[in-house]
Enzyme design. Structure first.
Site, PDB file in Angstrom:
ATOM      1  N   ARG A  42     -10.919  12.864  21.565  1.00 38.67           N
ATOM      2  CA  ARG A  42     -10.178  12.700  22.818  1.00 38.67           C
ATOM      3  C   ARG A  42      -9.125  13.791  23.037  1.00 38.67           C
ATOM      4  NH1 ARG A  42      -6.665   7.287  21.231  1.00 38.67           N
ATOM      5  NH2 ARG A  42      -5.297   8.266  19.685  1.00 38.67           N
ATOM      6  N   LEU A  67     -12.814   7.586  21.612  1.00 33.01           N
ATOM      7  CA  LEU A  67     -13.735   6.908  20.703  1.00 33.01           C
ATOM      8  C   LEU A  67     -13.449   5.418  20.537  1.00 33.01           C
ATOM      9  CD1 LEU A  67     -14.030   9.893  18.298  1.00 33.01           C
ATOM     10  CD2 LEU A  67     -16.000   8.750  19.328  1.00 33.01           C
ATOM     11  N   ASN A  93     -16.293  10.679  11.565  1.00 28.52           N
ATOM     12  CA  ASN A  93     -15.080  11.081  10.854  1.00 28.52           C
ATOM     13  C   ASN A  93     -13.815  10.450  11.413  1.00 28.52           C
ATOM     14  OD1 ASN A  93     -13.178  13.097   9.375  1.00 28.52           O
ATOM     15  ND2 ASN A  93     -12.784  13.480  11.552  1.00 28.52           N
ATOM     16  N   ASN A  97      -4.994   5.638  10.233  1.00 27.86           N
ATOM     17  CA  ASN A  97      -4.343   4.606   9.424  1.00 27.86           C
ATOM     18  C   ASN A  97      -3.114   4.151  10.201  1.00 27.86           C
ATOM     19  OD1 ASN A  97      -3.271   2.988   7.426  1.00 27.86           O
ATOM     20  ND2 ASN A  97      -3.663   4.448   5.791  1.00 27.86           N
ATOM     21  N   SER A 143     -12.536   5.564   3.158  1.00 28.79           N
ATOM     22  CA  SER A 143     -11.208   5.655   2.542  1.00 28.79           C
ATOM     23  C   SER A 143     -11.109   4.711   1.356  1.00 28.79           C
ATOM     24  CB  SER A 143     -10.130   5.286   3.566  1.00 28.79           C
ATOM     25  OG  SER A 143      -8.875   5.110   2.936  1.00 28.79           O
ATOM     26  N   GLN A 150      -3.876  -1.270   0.618  1.00 28.51           N
ATOM     27  CA  GLN A 150      -2.719  -0.388   0.709  1.00 28.51           C
ATOM     28  C   GLN A 150      -1.457  -1.153   1.060  1.00 28.51           C
ATOM     29  OE1 GLN A 150      -2.999   3.530   2.824  1.00 28.51           O
ATOM     30  NE2 GLN A 150      -1.451   2.642   4.178  1.00 28.51           N
ATOM     31  N   TYR A 156      -7.017  -1.080   9.620  1.00 32.78           N
ATOM     32  CA  TYR A 156      -7.649   0.093   9.015  1.00 32.78           C
ATOM     33  C   TYR A 156      -8.441  -0.304   7.771  1.00 32.78           C
ATOM     34  CZ  TYR A 156      -7.971   4.876   7.140  1.00 32.78           C
ATOM     35  OH  TYR A 156      -8.419   6.087   6.653  1.00 32.78           O
TER      36      TYR A 156
END
Length: 265
Positions: A42, A67, A93, A97, A143, A150, A156
């Site tokens: 974008r 997207l 790709n 996060n 990831s 995390q 995410y």
């Protein structure tokens, strides 16, 4: 090693990031191999990257696309298909996060899923006829958060967990078409976004030192170019019998014995 990617049509989502970001680095590595990168993102930065690639003699294009919007994704796939007639590789790709944790709104959580997971499904769905035509392959950028957690980033983490599930599911679905599906899993990589995040912290230098110390191989972060090189090998015919795999490019961060993490390093 010649990876035989010359003139291959390789679609890369989220690839108009800041210079040195993972997506942009993948695009540059593809160009170095003589492939034809197609940037789907974008950010208007993509127009500049398109011009640079064309000046290098590559018939590359930028297709501006939000997207998180499946209608725009369908349109992008049609533009690409109409121009080239086939797609040799799709590299999903895009990823942010975004910190949509348990305290986030449902709308924020759903948006995170749209961008970080649904876009992978939609791009693959709409590009698939062109990929099948070329007997191409799909590479998803994953990831370590999908496997380690995390904290504070439920959207995410859920998305990246889903990406790994889709990678294996598509490998099964597409065997009959001789289309491969794999994922590259990243842990700590020194990107412009990472640098910007560190600079927002009061104790950024100490935080960075503590992170790097926990990466077993050479106590350093993975470079975007190392990730790009692994991507290129995986999508190439040099990796022609590899499908349904999670390939970790992380200096041993996720899997190696914690006993390696000593103050003596």
């Amino acid at each position: 090693m010649d990876l035989e990617l010359k003139n291959k049509i390789v679609v890369v989502t989220g690839a108009a990031g800041i210079r040195g970001s993972i997506g942009e680095t993948i695009v540059q590595a593809l160009a170095d191999e003589g492939a034809i990168p197609v940037i789907v993102c974008r950010n208007d930065r993509g127009y500049g990257y398109e011009k640079e690639l064309q000046e290098r003699g590559l018939d590359a294009i930028f297709v501006k696309t939000d997207l998180s919007d499946t209608v725009q994704i369908e349109r992008a796939a049609k533009i690409i298909g109409d121009k080239y007639g086939h797609i040799d590789v799709l590299i999903n790709n895009v990823g942010v996060n975004d910190g949509a944790g348990l305290d986030a709104s449902i709308d924020d959580f759903m948006y995170s899923l749209k961008l970080n997971l649904v876009s992978f499904f939609a791009m693959t769905k709409y590009c698939l006829p062109y990929i099948i035509k070329a007997k191409g392959n799909i590479l998803n950028i994953g990831s370590k958060v999908a496997l380690t957690g995390q904290g504070g980033t439920s959207g995410y983490a859920a998305s990246k967990g889903g990406v790994l599930g889709l990678t294996r599911e598509w490998a099964v679905d597409l065997i009959k078409h001789n289309v491969r599906s794999n994922a590259i899993i990243i842990a700590e990589s020194w990107t412009p976004a990472y640098d910007n995040w560190i600079k927002t912290l009061d104790d950024g230098a100490e935080k960075l030192k503590s992170i790097v110390k926990k990466i077993p191989l050479e106590n350093r972060m993975t470079t975007p170019r190392e990730i790009a090189d692994s991507c290129l090998f995986t999508i190439s015919e040099k990796s022609s019998h590899t499908t349904g795999q999670f390939i970790f490019v992380d200096g041993g961060y996720v899997h190696l014995d914690r006993s390696l993490l000593t103050d003596q390093q």
